[in-house]
Design a protein around this motif. Structure first.
Motif, PDB file in Angstrom:
ATOM      1  N   ARG A   1       0.810  -1.218   0.000  1.00  0.00           N
ATOM      2  CA  ARG A   1       0.000   0.000   0.000  1.00  0.00           C
ATOM      3  C   ARG A   1       0.846   1.271   0.000  1.00  0.00           C
ATOM      4  NH1 ARG A   1      -2.164  -1.978   5.084  1.00  0.00           N
ATOM      5  NH2 ARG A   1      -4.231  -1.718   4.148  1.00  0.00           N
TER       6      ARG A   1
ATOM      7  N   LEU B   1      -3.261   4.053  -8.963  1.00  0.00           N
ATOM      8  CA  LEU B   1      -2.633   4.847  -7.910  1.00  0.00           C
ATOM      9  C   LEU B   1      -1.381   5.538  -8.430  1.00  0.00           C
ATOM     10  CD1 LEU B   1      -2.439   5.821  -5.005  1.00  0.00           C
ATOM     11  CD2 LEU B   1      -1.328   3.651  -4.415  1.00  0.00           C
TER      12      LEU B   1
ATOM     13  N   GLN C   1      -5.866   5.453  -3.527  1.00  0.00           N
ATOM     14  CA  GLN C   1      -5.255   4.846  -2.348  1.00  0.00           C
ATOM     15  C   GLN C   1      -6.272   4.028  -1.572  1.00  0.00           C
ATOM     16  OE1 GLN C   1      -1.716   5.291  -1.181  1.00  0.00           O
ATOM     17  NE2 GLN C   1      -2.498   3.398  -0.281  1.00  0.00           N
TER      18      GLN C   1
END
Length: 289
Positions: free
Chosen positions: A191, A219, A235
């Motif tokens: 992430r 992203l 995100q």
């Protein structure tokens, strides 16, 4: 423009009895080749490398180079508890055509900085004109790579970068301060593509992106646009997928089964996803495929 490479950490497929599912692994390779990501990281942690023997290693490297090599970079993980074992894998991968390598630190027994330096120097010699990435994963190996050691390793011409797994943003920033600008830092936190870029990383090695790559591409594109609302939305999508699949290989393989990519299982002693987890996997596939 800030560099934001996405290297897909590719799982290895096994049959339910634990034997290698080479055709299933090749189906995963072919699926990953369509992702649009910059590269593939094969036979790493996500690929269950500690459970792969030398013959299987050669089969998988050969298949990865054939199925992925026209679409993206292929980084072959060769790390082992000893330089002797790792060098043997470097030589075999080079014979098959590999030019980019990564090696986790030796593991199980503690190693000093001097011992780690000797290990990577030996691998650097074996890699020759290829490129070598240090793979720092102290949570699994027990052997950290200090910023000082990384700075010394970065002096070797063919040691070109580091994959930093389960290291904080502060630790990644310390790596950045210790190495030249051209030395590549990849976070292993799926992430953190944007967040790690903010402290000097040039990308991510992501197992989750092997299953659902589109949100990761979105992203990266959002970050390049500079649109904060677009970044926040992208995100959130990545966070959703990571919260469900994470670095969990049985969940990745359950997702492949659900998508009809490969009917694979894990060889290592890992828990299969619960019914609730399978339901969540189906949800994120429907939302983000």
């Amino acid at each position: 423009m800030t560099r934001r490479d996405i290297l897909t950490a590719v799982p290895t497929s096994f049959h339910a009895d634990g034997s290698l599912d080479l055709e299933g692994s090749r189906s995963i390779f072919r699926y990953v080749a369509q992702s649009g990501n910059e590269g593939a990281f094969v036979l790493g942690t996500t690929g269950e490398f500690p459970a792969i023997d030398d013959a299987e290693f050669a089969q998988l490297v050969e298949a990865a180079l054939a199925d992925l090599g026209d679409a993206m970079r292929v980084v072959v993980h060769v790390g082992a508890p000893s330089a002797f074992e790792a060098v043997r894998r470097v030589h075999r991968a080079r014979e098959l055509g590999a030019t980019e390598f990564a090696a986790v630190t030796p593991y199980y027994l503690p190693a000093s900085d001097d011992a780690l330096l000797r290990y990577y120097d030996t691998l650097s010699d074996a890699v020759g004109e290829g490129s070598l990435y240090v793979y720092a994963y102290p949570a699994r190996t027990g052997n950290p790579v200090s910023p000082e050691l990384l700075g010394r390793l970065a002096e070797r011409t063919n040691i070109v970068g580091v994959k930093a797994s389960e290291l904080s943003l502060e630790e990644i920033a310390a790596y950045r301060a210790a190495v030249p600008d051209e030395f590549v830092i990849y976070t292993g936190a799926d992430r953190d593509l944007v967040a790690a870029g903010g402290v000097g990383a040039q990308g991510v090695v992501s197992g989750v992106s092997s299953v659902l790559p589109k949100p990761f591409r979105a992203l990266a594109a959002a970050a390049d646009s500079g649109d904060s609302d677009r970044v926040a939305a992208a995100q959130a999508d990545v966070d959703d997928i990571v919260s469900v699949i994470g670095g969990d290989m049985p969940r990745m393989k359950a997702a492949y089964r659900a998508m009809g990519v490969a009917d694979g299982h894990c060889r290592m002693a890992l828990d299969e996803p619960s019914a609730d987890a399978l339901s969540e996997i189906d949800r994120v596939i429907a939302a983000h495929r």
